[in-house]
Scaffold this active site. Sequence first.
Site, short mmCIF file in Angstrom:
data_model
loop_
_atom_site.label_atom_id
_atom_site.label_comp_id
_atom_site.label_asym_id
_atom_site.label_seq_id
_atom_site.Cartn_x
_atom_site.Cartn_y
_atom_site.Cartn_z
N HIS A 1 -0.48 -0.41 -3.11
CA HIS A 1 -0.90 -0.87 -4.43
C HIS A 1 0.17 -1.73 -5.12
O HIS A 1 -0.09 -2.23 -6.22
CB HIS A 1 -1.20 0.33 -5.32
CG HIS A 1 0.04 1.11 -5.67
ND1 HIS A 1 0.78 1.77 -4.71
CD2 HIS A 1 0.67 1.29 -6.84
CE1 HIS A 1 1.83 2.33 -5.29
NE2 HIS A 1 1.78 2.06 -6.59
N HIS B 1 2.18 -4.96 -9.33
CA HIS B 1 1.54 -3.65 -9.31
C HIS B 1 0.05 -3.84 -9.58
O HIS B 1 -0.33 -4.37 -10.63
CB HIS B 1 2.17 -2.75 -10.37
CG HIS B 1 1.81 -1.32 -10.25
ND1 HIS B 1 0.61 -0.81 -10.68
CD2 HIS B 1 2.51 -0.27 -9.73
CE1 HIS B 1 0.58 0.49 -10.45
NE2 HIS B 1 1.72 0.84 -9.86
#
Length: 145
Positions: free
Chosen positions: A53, A68
């Site tokens: 992620h 992110h």
Amino acid sequence: MAPVDGSIKPIEDVPDDTFAAKILGDGFAVVPASATIVAPVSGKVTTVANARHAVGITTDSGVEVLVHVGVDTVQLGGEPFTVHVETGQDVKAGAPIIDVDWAAIKAAGKPTDVIVVFTNPSLINDLSITAHGAVAAGTPVGTLA
């Protein structure tokens, strides 16, 4: 550069206290309108999170940049993400780094903000985000000095 097509917003508006309070550093976010995340800077990939992620990139001048994808998406175990880079690889700004299944993230009830954070602020004299509203992946959104 914008990491994804979408709508840019201040990092203070990200629905995560750690990012919004700039604990990890200053930056910005984009509410995504497409599934491909691109490198916001050129440099060397220094981190690929186990949950896929997040990707860390260090520029030639030593600035560390964290991309992110989503908020609390580490809890999804990497399922909605296809990573196109690996640690140690050189990337150019605008190159694809992650593809995302936004439907899976939304189904899990997670915010979709794509967050760009500059994590070593001592190397940054001035961060100026000049873009407003809609942005396109790989287009300039501000300057870093």
